[in-house]
Design a protein around this motif. Structure first.
Motif, PDB file in Angstrom:
ATOM      1  N   THR A 167       0.809  -1.223   0.000  1.00  0.00           N
ATOM      2  CA  THR A 167       0.000   0.000   0.000  1.00  0.00           C
ATOM      3  C   THR A 167       0.839   1.269   0.000  1.00  0.00           C
ATOM      4  OG1 THR A 167      -0.061   0.174   2.402  1.00  0.00           O
ATOM      5  CG2 THR A 167      -1.776  -1.175   1.350  1.00  0.00           C
ATOM      6  N   SER A 168       2.143   1.159   0.180  1.00  0.00           N
ATOM      7  CA  SER A 168       3.046   2.310   0.360  1.00  0.00           C
ATOM      8  C   SER A 168       2.703   3.086   1.630  1.00  0.00           C
ATOM      9  CB  SER A 168       3.016   3.249  -0.851  1.00  0.00           C
ATOM     10  OG  SER A 168       3.436   2.574  -2.001  1.00  0.00           O
ATOM     11  N   GLY A 169       1.861   2.529   2.479  1.00  0.00           N
ATOM     12  CA  GLY A 169       1.511   3.171   3.738  1.00  0.00           C
ATOM     13  C   GLY A 169       2.571   2.924   4.787  1.00  0.00           C
ATOM     14  N   TYR A 170       2.537   3.736   5.839  1.00  0.00           N
ATOM     15  CA  TYR A 170       3.491   3.551   6.931  1.00  0.00           C
ATOM     16  C   TYR A 170       2.890   4.042   8.243  1.00  0.00           C
ATOM     17  CZ  TYR A 170       4.473   8.524   6.235  1.00  0.00           C
ATOM     18  OH  TYR A 170       4.357   9.886   6.112  1.00  0.00           O
ATOM     19  N   VAL A 171       3.517   3.568   9.330  1.00  0.00           N
ATOM     20  CA  VAL A 171       3.181   3.998  10.681  1.00  0.00           C
ATOM     21  C   VAL A 171       4.471   4.512  11.300  1.00  0.00           C
ATOM     22  CG1 VAL A 171       2.380   3.267  12.964  1.00  0.00           C
ATOM     23  CG2 VAL A 171       1.353   2.271  10.902  1.00  0.00           C
ATOM     24  N   THR A 172       4.483   5.754  11.741  1.00  0.00           N
ATOM     25  CA  THR A 172       5.654   6.345  12.377  1.00  0.00           C
ATOM     26  C   THR A 172       5.726   5.881  13.835  1.00  0.00           C
ATOM     27  OG1 THR A 172       5.490   8.283  10.953  1.00  0.00           O
ATOM     28  CG2 THR A 172       6.787   8.525  12.958  1.00  0.00           C
ATOM     29  N   TYR A 173       6.953   5.594  14.310  1.00  0.00           N
ATOM     30  CA  TYR A 173       7.139   5.180  15.699  1.00  0.00           C
ATOM     31  C   TYR A 173       8.548   5.532  16.157  1.00  0.00           C
ATOM     32  CZ  TYR A 173      10.027   1.236  14.196  1.00  0.00           C
ATOM     33  OH  TYR A 173      11.031   0.468  13.662  1.00  0.00           O
ATOM     34  N   GLY A 174       8.779   5.448  17.448  1.00  0.00           N
ATOM     35  CA  GLY A 174      10.098   5.696  18.012  1.00  0.00           C
ATOM     36  C   GLY A 174      10.476   4.600  18.985  1.00  0.00           C
ATOM     37  N   ILE A 175      11.779   4.440  19.193  1.00  0.00           N
ATOM     38  CA  ILE A 175      12.301   3.512  20.193  1.00  0.00           C
ATOM     39  C   ILE A 175      13.130   4.337  21.178  1.00  0.00           C
ATOM     40  CG2 ILE A 175      13.754   1.495  20.640  1.00  0.00           C
ATOM     41  CD1 ILE A 175      13.091   0.504  17.830  1.00  0.00           C
ATOM     42  N   TYR A 176      12.929   4.041  22.466  1.00  0.00           N
ATOM     43  CA  TYR A 176      13.546   4.829  23.531  1.00  0.00           C
ATOM     44  C   TYR A 176      14.284   3.929  24.508  1.00  0.00           C
ATOM     45  CZ  TYR A 176      10.414   8.302  21.634  1.00  0.00           C
ATOM     46  OH  TYR A 176       9.767   9.147  20.776  1.00  0.00           O
ATOM     47  N   ARG A 177      15.254   4.524  25.227  1.00  0.00           N
ATOM     48  CA  ARG A 177      16.058   3.786  26.201  1.00  0.00           C
ATOM     49  C   ARG A 177      15.455   3.800  27.600  1.00  0.00           C
ATOM     50  NH1 ARG A 177      21.022   7.198  26.004  1.00  0.00           N
ATOM     51  NH2 ARG A 177      19.590   8.674  25.062  1.00  0.00           N
ATOM     52  N   ASN A 178      14.462   4.627  27.850  1.00  0.00           N
ATOM     53  CA  ASN A 178      13.884   4.701  29.195  1.00  0.00           C
ATOM     54  C   ASN A 178      12.360   4.631  29.134  1.00  0.00           C
ATOM     55  OD1 ASN A 178      13.592   7.288  28.052  1.00  0.00           O
ATOM     56  ND2 ASN A 178      13.678   8.283  30.029  1.00  0.00           N
ATOM     57  N   ALA A 179      11.758   4.207  30.254  1.00  0.00           N
ATOM     58  CA  ALA A 179      10.309   4.005  30.310  1.00  0.00           C
ATOM     59  C   ALA A 179       9.525   5.300  30.116  1.00  0.00           C
ATOM     60  CB  ALA A 179       9.924   3.350  31.632  1.00  0.00           C
ATOM     61  N   ALA A 180      10.109   6.432  30.479  1.00  0.00           N
ATOM     62  CA  ALA A 180       9.430   7.723  30.292  1.00  0.00           C
ATOM     63  C   ALA A 180       9.432   8.161  28.826  1.00  0.00           C
ATOM     64  CB  ALA A 180      10.089   8.794  31.160  1.00  0.00           C
ATOM     65  N   ARG A 181      10.206   7.454  28.017  1.00  0.00           N
ATOM     66  CA  ARG A 181      10.316   7.732  26.586  1.00  0.00           C
ATOM     67  C   ARG A 181      10.801   9.164  26.303  1.00  0.00           C
ATOM     68  NH1 ARG A 181       6.708   4.064  27.856  1.00  0.00           N
ATOM     69  NH2 ARG A 181       6.472   2.207  26.587  1.00  0.00           N
ATOM     70  N   THR A 182      11.834   9.542  27.044  1.00  0.00           N
ATOM     71  CA  THR A 182      12.457  10.850  26.837  1.00  0.00           C
ATOM     72  C   THR A 182      13.866  10.727  26.270  1.00  0.00           C
ATOM     73  OG1 THR A 182      13.252  10.860  29.132  1.00  0.00           O
ATOM     74  CG2 THR A 182      11.135  11.962  28.688  1.00  0.00           C
ATOM     75  N   GLN A 183      14.415   9.499  26.234  1.00  0.00           N
ATOM     76  CA  GLN A 183      15.767   9.275  25.711  1.00  0.00           C
ATOM     77  C   GLN A 183      15.680   8.389  24.476  1.00  0.00           C
ATOM     78  OE1 GLN A 183      17.819   7.493  29.018  1.00  0.00           O
ATOM     79  NE2 GLN A 183      17.965   9.402  30.156  1.00  0.00           N
ATOM     80  N   ALA A 184      15.702   9.028  23.314  1.00  0.00           N
ATOM     81  CA  ALA A 184      15.619   8.286  22.055  1.00  0.00           C
ATOM     82  C   ALA A 184      16.801   7.329  21.948  1.00  0.00           C
ATOM     83  CB  ALA A 184      15.606   9.255  20.880  1.00  0.00           C
ATOM     84  N   TRP A 185      16.589   6.217  21.220  1.00  0.00           N
ATOM     85  CA  TRP A 185      17.648   5.227  21.040  1.00  0.00           C
ATOM     86  C   TRP A 185      18.013   5.180  19.567  1.00  0.00           C
ATOM     87  CZ3 TRP A 185      17.431  -0.022  24.001  1.00  0.00           C
ATOM     88  CH2 TRP A 185      18.694  -0.604  24.002  1.00  0.00           C
ATOM     89  N   GLY A 186      19.162   5.760  19.266  1.00  0.00           N
ATOM     90  CA  GLY A 186      19.644   5.810  17.893  1.00  0.00           C
ATOM     91  C   GLY A 186      21.012   5.170  17.771  1.00  0.00           C
ATOM     92  N   ASN A 187      21.818   5.702  16.852  1.00  0.00           N
ATOM     93  CA  ASN A 187      23.119   5.103  16.556  1.00  0.00           C
ATOM     94  C   ASN A 187      24.245   6.128  16.559  1.00  0.00           C
ATOM     95  OD1 ASN A 187      24.482   2.707  16.126  1.00  0.00           O
ATOM     96  ND2 ASN A 187      24.404   2.858  13.906  1.00  0.00           N
ATOM     97  N   SER A 188      24.052   7.265  17.253  1.00  0.00           N
ATOM     98  CA  SER A 188      25.101   8.283  17.356  1.00  0.00           C
ATOM     99  C   SER A 188      25.818   8.109  18.691  1.00  0.00           C
ATOM    100  CB  SER A 188      24.497   9.688  17.257  1.00  0.00           C
ATOM    101  OG  SER A 188      23.894   9.883  16.003  1.00  0.00           O
ATOM    102  N   SER A 189      27.014   7.553  18.650  1.00  0.00           N
ATOM    103  CA  SER A 189      27.765   7.238  19.864  1.00  0.00           C
ATOM    104  C   SER A 189      27.910   8.458  20.759  1.00  0.00           C
ATOM    105  CB  SER A 189      29.150   6.705  19.487  1.00  0.00           C
ATOM    106  OG  SER A 189      29.821   6.277  20.642  1.00  0.00           O
ATOM    107  N   GLY A 190      27.627   8.275  22.038  1.00  0.00           N
ATOM    108  CA  GLY A 190      27.739   9.363  22.999  1.00  0.00           C
ATOM    109  C   GLY A 190      26.547  10.300  23.001  1.00  0.00           C
ATOM    110  N   VAL A 191      25.601  10.091  22.084  1.00  0.00           N
ATOM    111  CA  VAL A 191      24.435  10.967  21.983  1.00  0.00           C
ATOM    112  C   VAL A 191      23.159  10.213  22.332  1.00  0.00           C
ATOM    113  CG1 VAL A 191      23.054  12.426  20.444  1.00  0.00           C
ATOM    114  CG2 VAL A 191      25.542  12.395  20.230  1.00  0.00           C
ATOM    115  N   ASP A 192      22.890   9.127  21.609  1.00  0.00           N
ATOM    116  CA  ASP A 192      21.625   8.410  21.813  1.00  0.00           C
ATOM    117  C   ASP A 192      21.792   6.887  21.789  1.00  0.00           C
ATOM    118  OD1 ASP A 192      22.077   8.040  19.118  1.00  0.00           O
ATOM    119  OD2 ASP A 192      20.327   9.162  18.453  1.00  0.00           O
ATOM    120  N   THR A 193      22.957   6.422  22.238  1.00  0.00           N
ATOM    121  CA  THR A 193      23.196   4.984  22.334  1.00  0.00           C
ATOM    122  C   THR A 193      23.155   4.556  23.798  1.00  0.00           C
ATOM    123  OG1 THR A 193      25.590   5.368  22.425  1.00  0.00           O
ATOM    124  CG2 THR A 193      24.653   4.888  20.257  1.00  0.00           C
TER     125      THR A 193
END
Length: 93
Positions: free
Chosen positions: A28-54
């Motif tokens: 369908t070319s459709g999508y659902v946006t979402y995020g992954i976080y490191r803490n239960a409050a969902r204030t610390q995004a989990w990405g791949n920038s060392s020292g920033v969001d890992t």
């Protein structure tokens, strides 16, 4: 006893950042946006920038567990289909 970081990619669905990942449906070319976080409050995004969001740890010879927290923000409701994404975890030491 080696220090390491654990990063998560933006996914295979065309996401532009750790809180803007996309689960997609190829039919369908459709999508659902979402995020992954490191803490239960969902204030610390989990990405791949060392020292920033890992996450980080120190090797101890045993398995170590990390918990990821997801959030699907308010957005237009997608069509009822299956939506998927693939995330790559990278461990750097």
């Amino acid at each position: 006893a080696t220090n390491y970081t654990l990063g998560l990619s933006n996914g295979s669905g065309g996401g532009t950042g750790p809180t803007q990942r996309r689960m997609t449906n190829p039919a369908t070319s459709g999508y659902v946006t979402y995020g992954i976080y490191r803490n239960a409050a969902r204030t610390q995004a989990w990405g791949n920038s060392s020292g920033v969001d890992t996450a980080s740890g120190k090797g101890n010879g045993r398995s170590q567990a990390f918990t990821a927290y997801g959030r699907v923000p308010i957005q237009p409701a997608p069509l009822s289909y299956t939506y998927t994404d693939t995330i790559v975890a990278t461990i750097t030491y």
